[in-house]
Write an enzyme that holds these catalytic residues in place. Structure first.
Site, PDB file in Angstrom:
ATOM      1  N   HIS A   1     -34.114  54.256  79.290  1.00 42.50           N
ATOM      2  CA  HIS A   1     -33.430  55.292  78.524  1.00 42.50           C
ATOM      3  C   HIS A   1     -34.197  56.593  78.642  1.00 42.50           C
ATOM      4  O   HIS A   1     -35.293  56.643  79.179  1.00 42.50           O
ATOM      5  CB  HIS A   1     -33.253  54.880  77.054  1.00 42.50           C
ATOM      6  CG  HIS A   1     -34.523  54.834  76.267  1.00 42.50           C
ATOM      7  ND1 HIS A   1     -34.597  55.215  74.948  1.00 42.50           N
ATOM      8  CD2 HIS A   1     -35.778  54.459  76.591  1.00 42.50           C
ATOM      9  CE1 HIS A   1     -35.823  55.057  74.500  1.00 42.50           C
ATOM     10  NE2 HIS A   1     -36.563  54.599  75.476  1.00 42.50           N
TER      11      HIS A   1
ATOM     12  N   CYS B   1     -41.307  61.037  76.874  1.00 42.63           N
ATOM     13  CA  CYS B   1     -40.126  60.173  76.732  1.00 42.63           C
ATOM     14  C   CYS B   1     -38.829  60.932  77.017  1.00 42.63           C
ATOM     15  O   CYS B   1     -37.749  60.344  77.043  1.00 42.63           O
ATOM     16  CB  CYS B   1     -40.078  59.543  75.344  1.00 42.63           C
ATOM     17  SG  CYS B   1     -41.459  58.426  75.039  1.00 42.63           S
TER      18      CYS B   1
ATOM     19  N   HIS C   1     -37.282  56.324  81.357  1.00 47.50           N
ATOM     20  CA  HIS C   1     -38.406  55.388  81.384  1.00 47.50           C
ATOM     21  C   HIS C   1     -37.885  54.079  80.800  1.00 47.50           C
ATOM     22  O   HIS C   1     -36.778  54.022  80.267  1.00 47.50           O
ATOM     23  CB  HIS C   1     -39.600  55.928  80.572  1.00 47.50           C
ATOM     24  CG  HIS C   1     -39.307  56.077  79.109  1.00 47.50           C
ATOM     25  ND1 HIS C   1     -38.607  57.151  78.593  1.00 47.50           N
ATOM     26  CD2 HIS C   1     -39.603  55.281  78.054  1.00 47.50           C
ATOM     27  CE1 HIS C   1     -38.490  57.008  77.280  1.00 47.50           C
ATOM     28  NE2 HIS C   1     -39.091  55.874  76.926  1.00 47.50           N
TER      29      HIS C   1
ATOM     30  N   HIS D   1     -38.507  49.955  78.903  1.00 51.69           N
ATOM     31  CA  HIS D   1     -39.244  49.096  77.976  1.00 51.69           C
ATOM     32  C   HIS D   1     -38.803  47.653  78.152  1.00 51.69           C
ATOM     33  O   HIS D   1     -37.672  47.380  78.551  1.00 51.69           O
ATOM     34  CB  HIS D   1     -38.953  49.474  76.514  1.00 51.69           C
ATOM     35  CG  HIS D   1     -39.340  50.857  76.146  1.00 51.69           C
ATOM     36  ND1 HIS D   1     -40.638  51.239  75.917  1.00 51.69           N
ATOM     37  CD2 HIS D   1     -38.596  51.976  75.968  1.00 51.69           C
ATOM     38  CE1 HIS D   1     -40.671  52.520  75.610  1.00 51.69           C
ATOM     39  NE2 HIS D   1     -39.435  52.994  75.642  1.00 51.69           N
TER      40      HIS D   1
ATOM     41  N   ASP E   1     -29.304  44.220  78.328  1.00 51.31           N
ATOM     42  CA  ASP E   1     -30.324  43.768  79.275  1.00 51.31           C
ATOM     43  C   ASP E   1     -30.110  44.362  80.669  1.00 51.31           C
ATOM     44  O   ASP E   1     -29.006  44.313  81.219  1.00 51.31           O
ATOM     45  CB  ASP E   1     -30.336  42.242  79.361  1.00 51.31           C
ATOM     46  CG  ASP E   1     -31.548  41.716  80.111  1.00 51.31           C
ATOM     47  OD1 ASP E   1     -32.631  42.342  80.024  1.00 51.31           O
ATOM     48  OD2 ASP E   1     -31.420  40.667  80.783  1.00 51.31           O
ATOM     49  N   HIS E   2     -31.191  44.935  81.214  1.00 50.44           N
ATOM     50  CA  HIS E   2     -31.197  45.568  82.532  1.00 50.44           C
ATOM     51  C   HIS E   2     -30.151  46.671  82.634  1.00 50.44           C
ATOM     52  O   HIS E   2     -29.461  46.800  83.650  1.00 50.44           O
ATOM     53  CB  HIS E   2     -31.042  44.522  83.646  1.00 50.44           C
ATOM     54  CG  HIS E   2     -32.301  43.745  83.852  1.00 50.44           C
ATOM     55  ND1 HIS E   2     -32.635  42.668  83.058  1.00 50.44           N
ATOM     56  CD2 HIS E   2     -33.331  43.919  84.723  1.00 50.44           C
ATOM     57  CE1 HIS E   2     -33.802  42.194  83.446  1.00 50.44           C
ATOM     58  NE2 HIS E   2     -34.250  42.937  84.456  1.00 50.44           N
TER      59      HIS E   2
ATOM     60  N   GLU F   1     -40.194  47.978  70.441  1.00 52.70           N
ATOM     61  CA  GLU F   1     -40.111  48.769  71.659  1.00 52.70           C
ATOM     62  C   GLU F   1     -41.382  48.529  72.481  1.00 52.70           C
ATOM     63  O   GLU F   1     -41.349  48.417  73.697  1.00 52.70           O
ATOM     64  CB  GLU F   1     -39.958  50.246  71.325  1.00 52.70           C
ATOM     65  CG  GLU F   1     -39.831  51.134  72.542  1.00 52.70           C
ATOM     66  CD  GLU F   1     -39.814  52.601  72.172  1.00 52.70           C
ATOM     67  OE1 GLU F   1     -38.774  53.237  72.394  1.00 52.70           O
ATOM     68  OE2 GLU F   1     -40.841  53.091  71.664  1.00 52.70           O
TER      69      GLU F   1
END
Length: 145
Positions: free
Chosen positions: A21, A40, A46, A48, A86-87, A131
């Site tokens: 994100h 960020c 970037h 997580h 996810d992904h 996070e």
């Protein structure tokens, strides 16, 4: 002899998902975004490895001995968390974040709202989103102060 009193319990299950994100608010200028979100706000984003712990609550069923079948909770979490997040690039792949900044606070609200639609009414108790090991958000559905 009186029947045993109903026992309330909380049951938690965790999942981990990976997503990218960019922290960026359309309400702010590029300079204000950079000042507020720092690295960020990287234009390329970037990522997580998020950990989510979902807690449900309810009476312990006297026959099954469970608050909820863990298999059912696993399926609800798959549909509400893993499939949409996810992904994914949260900002580009998840319509909810088109106009909502993809902070961990808002990720927790998104997960809460998705789970609330699937779980039996009144059972969802808490969504806890890591996070990182140091940055954690807990959301219990409090929509206003």
């Amino acid at each position: 002899m009186a029947p045993p009193a109903a026992r309330l319990a909380r049951l938690s299950r965790s999942v981990t998902f990976s997503a990218s994100h960019r922290l960026h608010s359309k309400a702010l200028s590029d300079e204000e975004n950079l000042k507020l979100f720092g690295k960020c706000n990287n234009p390329n984003g970037h990522g997580h490895n998020y950990k989510v712990i979902v807690t449900v609550r309810g009476e312990i069923d006297p026959v099954s001995g469970m608050v909820m079948n863990l298999t059912d909770l696993k399926e609800y979490m798959q549909e509400a968390i893993m499939e949409p997040l996810d992904h994914k690039n949260l900002d580009k792949d998840v319509p909810y974040f088109a106009d909502v900044v993809s902070t961990t606070e808002n990720v927790a609200v998104f997960i809460w709202e998705n789970l609330k639609k699937l779980l039996p009414t009144g059972t969802l108790y808490k969504v806890k989103v890591y996070e990182t090991d140091q940055n954690i958000v807990i959301y219990k559905g409090e929509e206003t102060i």
